[in-house]
Design a protein around this motif. Structure first.
Motif, PDB file in Angstrom:
ATOM      1  N   ARG A 296      40.276  34.921  40.263  1.00  0.00           N
ATOM      2  CA  ARG A 296      40.468  34.307  38.943  1.00  0.00           C
ATOM      3  C   ARG A 296      39.559  33.089  38.769  1.00  0.00           C
ATOM      4  O   ARG A 296      38.966  32.892  37.707  1.00  0.00           O
ATOM      5  N   SER A 297      39.432  32.293  39.809  1.00  0.00           N
ATOM      6  CA  SER A 297      38.590  31.099  39.734  1.00  0.00           C
ATOM      7  C   SER A 297      37.127  31.467  39.519  1.00  0.00           C
ATOM      8  O   SER A 297      36.438  30.864  38.681  1.00  0.00           O
ATOM      9  N   TYR A 298      36.632  32.450  40.255  1.00  0.00           N
ATOM     10  CA  TYR A 298      35.240  32.864  40.090  1.00  0.00           C
ATOM     11  C   TYR A 298      34.995  33.466  38.710  1.00  0.00           C
ATOM     12  O   TYR A 298      33.966  33.203  38.085  1.00  0.00           O
ATOM     13  N   LEU A 299      35.926  34.270  38.224  1.00  0.00           N
ATOM     14  CA  LEU A 299      35.780  34.823  36.880  1.00  0.00           C
ATOM     15  C   LEU A 299      35.728  33.697  35.843  1.00  0.00           C
ATOM     16  O   LEU A 299      34.902  33.716  34.933  1.00  0.00           O
ATOM     17  N   ALA A 300      36.596  32.706  35.994  1.00  0.00           N
ATOM     18  CA  ALA A 300      36.600  31.563  35.077  1.00  0.00           C
ATOM     19  C   ALA A 300      35.314  30.757  35.198  1.00  0.00           C
ATOM     20  O   ALA A 300      34.889  30.106  34.234  1.00  0.00           O
ATOM     21  N   GLY A 301      34.670  30.797  36.369  1.00  0.00           N
ATOM     22  CA  GLY A 301      33.432  30.062  36.600  1.00  0.00           C
ATOM     23  C   GLY A 301      32.183  30.812  36.183  1.00  0.00           C
ATOM     24  O   GLY A 301      31.073  30.380  36.485  1.00  0.00           O
ATOM     25  N   GLY A 302      32.351  31.945  35.503  1.00  0.00           N
ATOM     26  CA  GLY A 302      31.199  32.671  34.974  1.00  0.00           C
ATOM     27  C   GLY A 302      30.724  33.842  35.804  1.00  0.00           C
ATOM     28  O   GLY A 302      29.760  34.511  35.445  1.00  0.00           O
ATOM     29  N   PHE A 303      31.377  34.104  36.927  1.00  0.00           N
ATOM     30  CA  PHE A 303      31.020  35.283  37.720  1.00  0.00           C
ATOM     31  C   PHE A 303      31.660  36.514  37.091  1.00  0.00           C
ATOM     32  O   PHE A 303      32.678  36.421  36.409  1.00  0.00           O
ATOM     33  N   GLU A 304      31.058  37.658  37.332  1.00  0.00           N
ATOM     34  CA  GLU A 304      31.614  38.926  36.856  1.00  0.00           C
ATOM     35  C   GLU A 304      31.626  39.921  37.996  1.00  0.00           C
ATOM     36  O   GLU A 304      30.830  39.826  38.935  1.00  0.00           O
ATOM     37  N   ARG A 305      32.527  40.858  37.900  1.00  0.00           N
ATOM     38  CA  ARG A 305      32.601  41.917  38.914  1.00  0.00           C
ATOM     39  C   ARG A 305      31.393  42.839  38.766  1.00  0.00           C
ATOM     40  O   ARG A 305      30.980  43.159  37.658  1.00  0.00           O
ATOM     41  N   THR A 306      30.848  43.276  39.894  1.00  0.00           N
ATOM     42  CA  THR A 306      29.709  44.199  39.853  1.00  0.00           C
ATOM     43  C   THR A 306      30.162  45.646  40.001  1.00  0.00           C
ATOM     44  O   THR A 306      29.380  46.553  39.759  1.00  0.00           O
ATOM     45  N   GLY A 307      31.384  45.840  40.440  1.00  0.00           N
ATOM     46  CA  GLY A 307      31.863  47.188  40.735  1.00  0.00           C
ATOM     47  C   GLY A 307      31.578  47.600  42.170  1.00  0.00           C
ATOM     48  O   GLY A 307      32.041  48.637  42.628  1.00  0.00           O
ATOM     49  N   ARG A 308      30.840  46.792  42.889  1.00  0.00           N
ATOM     50  CA  ARG A 308      30.545  47.069  44.298  1.00  0.00           C
ATOM     51  C   ARG A 308      31.607  46.431  45.182  1.00  0.00           C
ATOM     52  O   ARG A 308      32.234  45.443  44.815  1.00  0.00           O
ATOM     53  N   ARG A 309      31.752  47.020  46.349  1.00  0.00           N
ATOM     54  CA  ARG A 309      32.650  46.462  47.366  1.00  0.00           C
ATOM     55  C   ARG A 309      31.845  46.220  48.628  1.00  0.00           C
ATOM     56  O   ARG A 309      30.916  46.960  48.934  1.00  0.00           O
ATOM     57  N   TYR A 310      32.240  45.176  49.351  1.00  0.00           N
ATOM     58  CA  TYR A 310      31.641  44.889  50.648  1.00  0.00           C
ATOM     59  C   TYR A 310      32.737  45.098  51.682  1.00  0.00           C
ATOM     60  O   TYR A 310      33.820  44.517  51.575  1.00  0.00           O
ATOM     61  N   LEU A 311      32.465  45.948  52.655  1.00  0.00           N
ATOM     62  CA  LEU A 311      33.483  46.311  53.641  1.00  0.00           C
ATOM     63  C   LEU A 311      33.229  45.678  55.005  1.00  0.00           C
ATOM     64  O   LEU A 311      33.945  45.975  55.952  1.00  0.00           O
ATOM     65  N   GLY A 312      32.263  44.793  55.113  1.00  0.00           N
ATOM     66  CA  GLY A 312      31.924  44.200  56.400  1.00  0.00           C
ATOM     67  C   GLY A 312      32.609  42.878  56.692  1.00  0.00           C
ATOM     68  O   GLY A 312      32.299  42.243  57.689  1.00  0.00           O
ATOM     69  N   GLY A 313      33.510  42.454  55.845  1.00  0.00           N
ATOM     70  CA  GLY A 313      34.174  41.171  56.060  1.00  0.00           C
ATOM     71  C   GLY A 313      35.236  41.237  57.146  1.00  0.00           C
ATOM     72  O   GLY A 313      35.778  42.291  57.444  1.00  0.00           O
ATOM     73  N   ASP A 314      35.537  40.082  57.714  1.00  0.00           N
ATOM     74  CA  ASP A 314      36.531  39.996  58.783  1.00  0.00           C
ATOM     75  C   ASP A 314      37.958  40.236  58.304  1.00  0.00           C
ATOM     76  O   ASP A 314      38.806  40.641  59.079  1.00  0.00           O
ATOM     77  N   ALA A 315      38.220  39.960  57.021  1.00  0.00           N
ATOM     78  CA  ALA A 315      39.597  40.007  56.528  1.00  0.00           C
ATOM     79  C   ALA A 315      39.849  41.152  55.556  1.00  0.00           C
ATOM     80  O   ALA A 315      40.780  41.104  54.769  1.00  0.00           O
TER      81      ALA A 315
END
Length: 180
Positions: A150-169
């Motif tokens: 929510r914070s990133y969306l409010a800050g002007g970011f938008e979803r790309t539709g891509r997912r990153y699966l390499g994160g630790d969490a």
């Protein structure tokens, strides 16, 4: 009054928020570095990011990373890194034209005041200074972290539709915002 800081709980305006590069050696940068090294993530956020005490030395050792402090009325309240390499090749078809926002957080007592949104809006001058050819800023955010999304969306970011699966969490959404 905000119980966490005994200061008035007011929403931040863009004029109240600035970003300070932490890769220079000036008295102001030394003070800001000392302050961000003392900041800790909120306990519920520790699975999604690393405290500056861990992330800042890594940024210092990597010439592609530019660490910065988020300042609110001149006071360090957050931390982040703009990365010119990182995992960009996995997130976009044009990694040479993008920056990765990583390790971004505000100290818990400063969250919920619009400072994160204002900091996202303040990224453009820093991004242009760090990578003049970059046209967008990307980030990954854990799908189990709705407040950050929510914070990133409010800050002007938008979803790309891509997912990153390499994160630790777990799985992360890839978000972007153009550099103006």
């Amino acid at each position: 009054m905000d119980r966490r800081t005994a200061e008035p709980a007011a929403a931040a305006s863009g004029a109240d928020v600035a970003l300070l590069r932490l890769d220079e050696d000036t008295p102001a940068v030394r003070r800001a570095r000392a302050a961000v090294l003392k900041m800790r993530l909120a306990p519920g956020q520790r699975r999604f990011a690393r405290d500056a005490v861990e992330a800042l030395p890594r940024a210092d050792a990597d010439p592609h990373r530019t660490p910065f402090a988020v300042l609110h009325t001149g006071r360090p309240v957050g931390f982040g890194i703009l990365d010119r390499r990182g995992i960009l090749a996995e997130l976009t078809d044009a990694p040479g034209r993008a920056l990765l926002l990583r390790a971004f957080y505000l100290a818990p007592e400063w969250q919920g005041r619009g400072i994160g949104r204002a900091a996202c809006a303040a990224l453009d001058p820093l991004a242009r200074a760090v990578a003049p050819d970059a046209r967008e800023i990307l980030l990954t955010v854990n799908e189990d972290n709705p407040p950050a999304i929510r914070s990133y969306l409010a800050g002007g970011f938008e979803r790309t539709g891509r997912r990153y699966l390499g994160g630790d969490a777990g799985p992360q959404q890839v978000m972007r915002r153009p550099i103006h």
